[in-house]
Design a protein around this motif. Structure first.
Motif, PDB file in Angstrom:
ATOM      1  N   ILE A  23      35.074   4.507  27.807  1.00 32.25           N
ATOM      2  CA  ILE A  23      34.537   3.893  29.025  1.00 32.25           C
ATOM      3  C   ILE A  23      33.018   3.816  28.990  1.00 32.25           C
ATOM      4  O   ILE A  23      32.429   2.846  29.466  1.00 32.25           O
ATOM      5  N   SER A  24      32.368   4.814  28.397  1.00 29.21           N
ATOM      6  CA  SER A  24      30.904   4.813  28.378  1.00 29.21           C
ATOM      7  C   SER A  24      30.348   3.670  27.534  1.00 29.21           C
ATOM      8  O   SER A  24      29.240   3.195  27.785  1.00 29.21           O
ATOM      9  N   MET A  25      31.105   3.215  26.560  1.00 25.35           N
ATOM     10  CA  MET A  25      30.648   2.095  25.748  1.00 25.35           C
ATOM     11  C   MET A  25      30.648   0.798  26.553  1.00 25.35           C
ATOM     12  O   MET A  25      30.019  -0.188  26.167  1.00 25.35           O
ATOM     13  N   GLY A  28      29.697   9.769  32.167  1.00 25.71           N
ATOM     14  CA  GLY A  28      29.844  11.218  32.037  1.00 25.71           C
ATOM     15  C   GLY A  28      29.870  11.947  33.366  1.00 25.71           C
ATOM     16  O   GLY A  28      30.836  12.659  33.672  1.00 25.71           O
ATOM     17  N   PRO A  29      28.831  11.780  34.204  1.00 25.66           N
ATOM     18  CA  PRO A  29      28.842  12.443  35.513  1.00 25.66           C
ATOM     19  C   PRO A  29      30.013  12.006  36.386  1.00 25.66           C
ATOM     20  O   PRO A  29      30.561  12.816  37.141  1.00 25.66           O
ATOM     21  N   SER A  30      30.392  10.731  36.284  1.00 30.44           N
ATOM     22  CA  SER A  30      31.493  10.232  37.112  1.00 30.44           C
ATOM     23  C   SER A  30      32.820  10.856  36.702  1.00 30.44           C
ATOM     24  O   SER A  30      33.619  11.269  37.550  1.00 30.44           O
ATOM     25  N   VAL A  31      33.062  10.935  35.386  1.00 27.87           N
ATOM     26  CA  VAL A  31      34.283  11.575  34.898  1.00 27.87           C
ATOM     27  C   VAL A  31      34.286  13.051  35.290  1.00 27.87           C
ATOM     28  O   VAL A  31      35.324  13.608  35.671  1.00 27.87           O
ATOM     29  N   LEU A  60      31.400   1.256  38.250  1.00 21.41           N
ATOM     30  CA  LEU A  60      31.271   2.698  38.104  1.00 21.41           C
ATOM     31  C   LEU A  60      31.797   3.464  39.303  1.00 21.41           C
ATOM     32  O   LEU A  60      31.947   4.662  39.252  1.00 21.41           O
ATOM     33  N   SER A  61      32.060   2.761  40.378  1.00 24.15           N
ATOM     34  CA  SER A  61      32.358   3.441  41.635  1.00 24.15           C
ATOM     35  C   SER A  61      33.671   4.201  41.623  1.00 24.15           C
ATOM     36  O   SER A  61      33.811   5.214  42.284  1.00 24.15           O
ATOM     37  N   SER A  62      34.673   3.728  40.865  1.00 26.73           N
ATOM     38  CA  SER A  62      35.959   4.406  40.944  1.00 26.73           C
ATOM     39  C   SER A  62      36.594   4.670  39.587  1.00 26.73           C
ATOM     40  O   SER A  62      37.218   5.702  39.386  1.00 26.73           O
ATOM     41  N   GLY A  63      36.447   3.754  38.623  1.00 30.13           N
ATOM     42  CA  GLY A  63      37.125   3.904  37.345  1.00 30.13           C
ATOM     43  C   GLY A  63      36.909   5.229  36.658  1.00 30.13           C
ATOM     44  O   GLY A  63      37.874   5.961  36.391  1.00 30.13           O
ATOM     45  N   PRO A  64      35.671   5.603  36.328  1.00 30.39           N
ATOM     46  CA  PRO A  64      35.438   6.857  35.614  1.00 30.39           C
ATOM     47  C   PRO A  64      35.871   8.097  36.409  1.00 30.39           C
ATOM     48  O   PRO A  64      36.362   9.060  35.833  1.00 30.39           O
ATOM     49  N   VAL A  65      35.683   8.066  37.717  1.00 26.03           N
ATOM     50  CA  VAL A  65      36.091   9.209  38.545  1.00 26.03           C
ATOM     51  C   VAL A  65      37.607   9.381  38.491  1.00 26.03           C
ATOM     52  O   VAL A  65      38.123  10.490  38.289  1.00 26.03           O
ATOM     53  N   SER A  66      38.327   8.280  38.645  1.00 26.49           N
ATOM     54  CA  SER A  66      39.789   8.343  38.588  1.00 26.49           C
ATOM     55  C   SER A  66      40.254   8.740  37.190  1.00 26.49           C
ATOM     56  O   SER A  66      41.271   9.427  37.035  1.00 26.49           O
ATOM     57  N   THR A  67      39.500   8.340  36.170  1.00 28.70           N
ATOM     58  CA  THR A  67      39.819   8.742  34.800  1.00 28.70           C
ATOM     59  C   THR A  67      39.696  10.252  34.663  1.00 28.70           C
ATOM     60  O   THR A  67      40.537  10.906  34.023  1.00 28.70           O
ATOM     61  N   ALA A 108      26.363  14.354  27.520  1.00 31.16           N
ATOM     62  CA  ALA A 108      25.957  14.185  26.122  1.00 31.16           C
ATOM     63  C   ALA A 108      26.824  13.140  25.429  1.00 31.16           C
ATOM     64  O   ALA A 108      26.328  12.280  24.690  1.00 31.16           O
ATOM     65  N   VAL A 109      28.132  13.191  25.690  1.00 24.22           N
ATOM     66  CA  VAL A 109      29.053  12.230  25.071  1.00 24.22           C
ATOM     67  C   VAL A 109      28.782  10.814  25.567  1.00 24.22           C
ATOM     68  O   VAL A 109      28.650   9.875  24.783  1.00 24.22           O
TER      69      VAL A 109
END
Length: 218
Positions: free
Chosen positions: A35-37, A44-47, A114-121, A172-173
Motif C-alpha cells: 500500500i505504501s508504494m 505506516g502510521p495509518s496501518v 489514506l483516510s480509511s484503506g490503510p487503517v482498515s488494513t 520505517a517500512v
C-alpha cells in the motif's frame, strides 16, 4: 525510585517484544509495503492505528479475564476466517500490481485514499491474524498479567513501549517503499507487489492448513 526502575523495565520489555515481533515478516508488513508504494509514507502510521485498535481490544480482554473463556473452537474459527481473508487480500494485491505500478504516486497519495484503506488494513491483518491473536492470548497475556501485579501503570508503560516499536517499524517500512516510483522501475515495482501479494496468500493458506493446530501459531 524502585517503582520508576520497574516502569523503565516494563517499557524496555514492551519495546523488545514489539521489535522481536515486527522483525518477523507477516501479513501486516507485506500489506504495508504494497500500500505504501501507492499511498506514500503515511501508510505506516495509518496501518499502526488499525493495529493498535485491535491490540487495545485484546489487552482489555486479557485484563478482564476473558482469556479463560476462549476455547479452541473460537481460535480455530479465527484461523479459518483469517486465512480466507489473507488469501483474498493477497490475490487483490496481485491483481492490482500492474495497474498500481503504472500510477503516479504523487497523485495517489491524497487524503481521500489514506483516510480509511490503510487503517482498515491494520485492523484486518491484526484481528484476523491467528498468530498475533493467539500469541497475545497465551504468552502475551502472561506478560501483561505479570506487569499488572505492579499496577496498571506498568501495563500502560509496557503497551506504550510495544507500540513505539510497532509504529517505528511500520513508519520505517512505509518510508522505505513510499518512493517506489522514484527508486524502482515500473517492472520492479510490479514484481514487488506480486511478491507481497504472494506472501499474503501463502500466510492465508498456512493459517487454513493449521486451523486445528493452535500450537502452530504460538
Amino acid at each position: 525510585m524502585i517503582y520508576i526502575i520497574e516502569l523503565l523495565q516494563a517499557l524496555a520489555l514492551g519495546f523488545t517484544v514489539g521489535v522481536s515481533a515486527a522483525l518477523i515478516p507477516g501479513p501486516m508488513m507485506f500489506a504495508t509495503i504494497g500500500i505504501s508504494m501507492k499511498n506514500g509514507w503515511r501508510t505506516g502510521p495509518s496501518v499502526f492505528i488499525g493495529h493498535a485498535l485491535v491490540e487495545s481490544a485484546i489487552f482489555l480482554l486479557i485484563l478482564a479475564g476473558a482469556v479463560s473463556f476462549l476455547g479452541e473452537s473460537i481460535m480455530s474459527g479465527i484461523s479459518i476466517i483469517g486465512g480466507l481473508v489473507m488469501v483474498l487480500f493477497g490475490m487483490m494485491l496481485i491483481g492490482s500490481a500492474k495497474r498500481v505500478s503504472k500510477m503516479d504516486i504523487t497523485l495517489s497519495s491524497g487524503k481521500k485514499q489514506l483516510s480509511s484503506g490503510p487503517v482498515s488494513t491494520g485492523v484486518i491483518t491484526s484481528a484476523l491474524n491467528p498468530s498475533l491473536v493467539i500469541w497475545w492470548l497465551t504468552a502475551g497475556s502472561a506478560i501483561i498479567l505479570q506487569e499488572y501485579l505492579l499496577g496498571i501503570s506498568a501495563v500502560i508503560v509496557f503497551i506504550l513501549g510495544h507500540w513505539i516499536a510497532d509504529l517505528g517499524f511500520l513508519v520505517a517500512v512505509s518510508s522505505s517503499f513510499s518512493k517506489g516510483k522514484e527508486l524502482f522501475s515500473p517492472r520492479t515495482h510490479e514484481k514487488i507487489l506480486y511478491f507481497c501479494g504472494a506472501f499474503m496468500a501463502v500466510f492465508g493458506l498456512w493459517f487454513l492448513a493449521n486451523y486445528n493446530n493452535i500450537s502452530a501459531f504460538v
